[in-house]
Design an enzyme around this catalytic site. Sequence first.
Site, short mmCIF file in Angstrom:
data_model
loop_
_atom_site.label_atom_id
_atom_site.label_comp_id
_atom_site.label_asym_id
_atom_site.label_seq_id
_atom_site.Cartn_x
_atom_site.Cartn_y
_atom_site.Cartn_z
N ARG A 230 1.42 8.91 45.85
CA ARG A 230 1.45 8.74 44.40
C ARG A 230 0.25 7.89 43.97
O ARG A 230 -0.14 6.94 44.68
CB ARG A 230 2.75 8.06 43.95
CG ARG A 230 3.96 8.98 43.98
CD ARG A 230 3.87 10.10 42.96
NE ARG A 230 5.03 10.98 42.92
CZ ARG A 230 5.08 12.18 43.53
NH1 ARG A 230 4.06 12.63 44.23
NH2 ARG A 230 6.16 12.93 43.42
N HIS A 278 -3.71 17.15 43.06
CA HIS A 278 -2.29 17.03 43.40
C HIS A 278 -1.75 18.35 44.01
O HIS A 278 -0.82 18.97 43.46
CB HIS A 278 -1.46 16.63 42.18
CG HIS A 278 -0.13 16.02 42.55
ND1 HIS A 278 0.44 14.98 41.88
CD2 HIS A 278 0.74 16.32 43.55
CE1 HIS A 278 1.60 14.67 42.42
NE2 HIS A 278 1.81 15.48 43.44
P1 NAP Z 1 10.73 10.08 52.44
O1 NAP Z 1 11.25 11.18 53.31
O2 NAP Z 1 11.66 9.42 51.51
O3 NAP Z 1 10.08 9.00 53.42
C1 NAP Z 1 9.71 7.76 52.98
C2 NAP Z 1 9.20 6.92 54.16
O4 NAP Z 1 8.58 5.74 53.63
C3 NAP Z 1 10.33 6.46 55.09
O5 NAP Z 1 9.88 6.48 56.43
C4 NAP Z 1 10.56 5.02 54.63
O6 NAP Z 1 11.02 4.12 55.64
C5 NAP Z 1 9.16 4.60 54.26
N1 NAP Z 1 9.20 3.46 53.33
C6 NAP Z 1 9.80 3.39 52.12
N2 NAP Z 1 9.62 2.17 51.57
C7 NAP Z 1 8.89 1.46 52.47
C8 NAP Z 1 8.40 0.14 52.51
N3 NAP Z 1 8.61 -0.72 51.49
N4 NAP Z 1 7.72 -0.26 53.59
C9 NAP Z 1 7.50 0.58 54.63
N5 NAP Z 1 7.95 1.86 54.67
C10 NAP Z 1 8.63 2.29 53.59
O7 NAP Z 1 9.49 10.60 51.57
P2 NAP Z 1 8.67 11.97 51.73
O8 NAP Z 1 9.46 13.14 51.27
O9 NAP Z 1 8.10 11.99 53.11
O10 NAP Z 1 7.51 11.74 50.66
C11 NAP Z 1 6.47 10.81 50.91
C12 NAP Z 1 5.56 10.68 49.70
O11 NAP Z 1 4.86 11.92 49.49
C13 NAP Z 1 6.26 10.40 48.37
O12 NAP Z 1 5.50 9.45 47.64
C14 NAP Z 1 6.19 11.71 47.62
O13 NAP Z 1 6.22 11.51 46.24
C15 NAP Z 1 4.85 12.22 48.11
N6 NAP Z 1 4.62 13.66 47.97
C16 NAP Z 1 3.39 14.07 47.56
C17 NAP Z 1 3.11 15.42 47.49
C18 NAP Z 1 1.74 15.89 47.10
O14 NAP Z 1 1.54 17.09 46.91
N7 NAP Z 1 0.77 15.02 47.01
C19 NAP Z 1 4.09 16.36 47.83
C20 NAP Z 1 5.33 15.90 48.24
C21 NAP Z 1 5.59 14.53 48.32
P3 NAP Z 1 12.44 4.31 56.40
O15 NAP Z 1 12.18 5.46 57.37
O16 NAP Z 1 12.63 3.00 57.08
O17 NAP Z 1 13.45 4.65 55.34
C1 GLV Z 2 4.86 16.39 44.68
O1 GLV Z 2 4.13 15.48 44.49
C2 GLV Z 2 6.25 16.24 45.01
O2 GLV Z 2 6.75 15.11 44.93
O3 GLV Z 2 6.90 17.25 45.35
#
Ligand code: NAP
Ligand code: GLV
Length: 315
Positions: A230, A278
Site C-alpha cells: 500500500r 497498481h
Molecule cells: P496477509 O495474508 O494478511 O498477510 C499479512 C502478513 O503481514 C502476515 O504475515 C502478518 O504477520 C504480517 N504483519 C502484519 N502486521 C505486521 C506487523 N506489525 N509487523 C510485522 N508483520 C506484520 O496479507 P496479504 O494478503 O499477503 O497482503 C499483503 C499486502 O499486499 C496487503 O497490503 C495488500 O493490501 C497488498 N496487496 C497488493 C496488491 C497489489 O496489486 N499491489 C494485491 C493484493 C494485495 P503474521 O503472519 O504474524 O500475522
Molecule cells: C489490491 O491491491 C488488493 O488488495 O487486492
Amino acid sequence: MSIAIAASGFDARDWADWLPRLRAALPHESIWPLADCPNLAEVDIALAANPAPGSLAALPKLGFIQSLWAGVDRLLADTSVPAHIPLARMVDPAMNIAMAETALWAVLSLQRDFFSYAAQQRQALWLPHPQRRADAFTVTVLGLGQMGAQVAQRLQANGYRVQAWRRAPSAAAVPEGVQLGTGSAALPTLLARTDVLINLLPLTPDTRGVLCAPLFNAMPQGAALVNLARGAHLVEADLLAALAGGHLRHAVLDVFAHEPLPPDHPFWAHPQVTVLPHVAAQTDPATAVQVVADNVTAWRACRVPAHLVDRSRGY
Ligand code: NAP
Ligand code: GLV
C-alpha cells in the site's frame, strides 16, 4: 434477499467480466451493481471492490461483506461500515501467484541491473555492470501472509537468499529455506543483510509509514526497495532523500498514497524509480468468483466464511 456489488473504478469491461460469472456461480441469488439495485432494503450481502467510503451505508440489512480485494484497509477505515458485520478478504491462490511473478521480475531486474540497462539504452550507452549471483543476493520480504509466503517461496526456488518478517510466531508454515524473523526486535538484523526489501505488509496503524528513513538507513548502502502493498506504507520524502543521497539505488513502486499517481509527481520521471499502476496482483474474476461463491454459500448456510478479517489486528 439479494447481493450488491459496490465497486469504485469498475468500467464496462469489469462489469462484463464479473456479473455473468457471479450470476452463473450463484444461480439462486439476485445479484446487482449497487447503483442498479432495484431494492436496497433487500440487500444482505455486499461484494466490495474498493468502494468509495460511505457506499455501503445505503444497505440497512447488510449482514456480510466479501471483499473482492485482498487488502481491506479502505473498508476498515470506512466508519459507515458497522464493525459487527463480518468482512472476508479475497484470498485466491491465483492472485498470490501473480504477486510472486511481479516480485520475481523486480528482484531479477535489480540483481542483474536490467533497469539500469533499460535506462542506458535510452542514452545509447554501452556499459556492462558486474554480474551478481542469485545465491549471493539477499531478499527480505516484510509480511509472510498469503502474498509474502508465495513470494518468498518463488524467490527461494529461483536461488535467492530469502528472509521474511512477520508480526508474531505462528503455526503457519514457513517456506523451506526461508529465514524467519518475528516482531520489531528481529527487524534490524534482517535489514542489515538485505539487498532488496519487498513490502507485503497489510496497512494497519502499526505499519503505516513503516518504509521511512530509519528503516532505509538500517539497510546496506546500495539496497533497493520494492513496495507492492500500500502507498501509505511509504514516507515518500524519505525515499526521495535516500535515493538522492545514494543510500538506496532503486525503488519499484506499484502502490501510492494517491492513485492514480498525479501526472506531476516526481516518481514518474525519476531515473531510479520504476512505477507500476497498481497491477502487482489483480483479482481475476475467472478464479475469484468461485472464492466468492463458496463464501456466500457458507454464510447463507450459517457456516463461518473463510478468511474473515480480525478487526482487532487490522488485517
Ligand atoms: P496477509 O495474508 O494478511 O498477510 C499479512 C502478513 O503481514 C502476515 O504475515 C502478518 O504477520 C504480517 N504483519 C502484519 N502486521 C505486521 C506487523 N506489525 N509487523 C510485522 N508483520 C506484520 O496479507 P496479504 O494478503 O499477503 O497482503 C499483503 C499486502 O499486499 C496487503 O497490503 C495488500 O493490501 C497488498 N496487496 C497488493 C496488491 C497489489 O496489486 N499491489 C494485491 C493484493 C494485495 P503474521 O503472519 O504474524 O500475522
Ligand atoms: C489490491 O491491491 C488488493 O488488495 O487486492
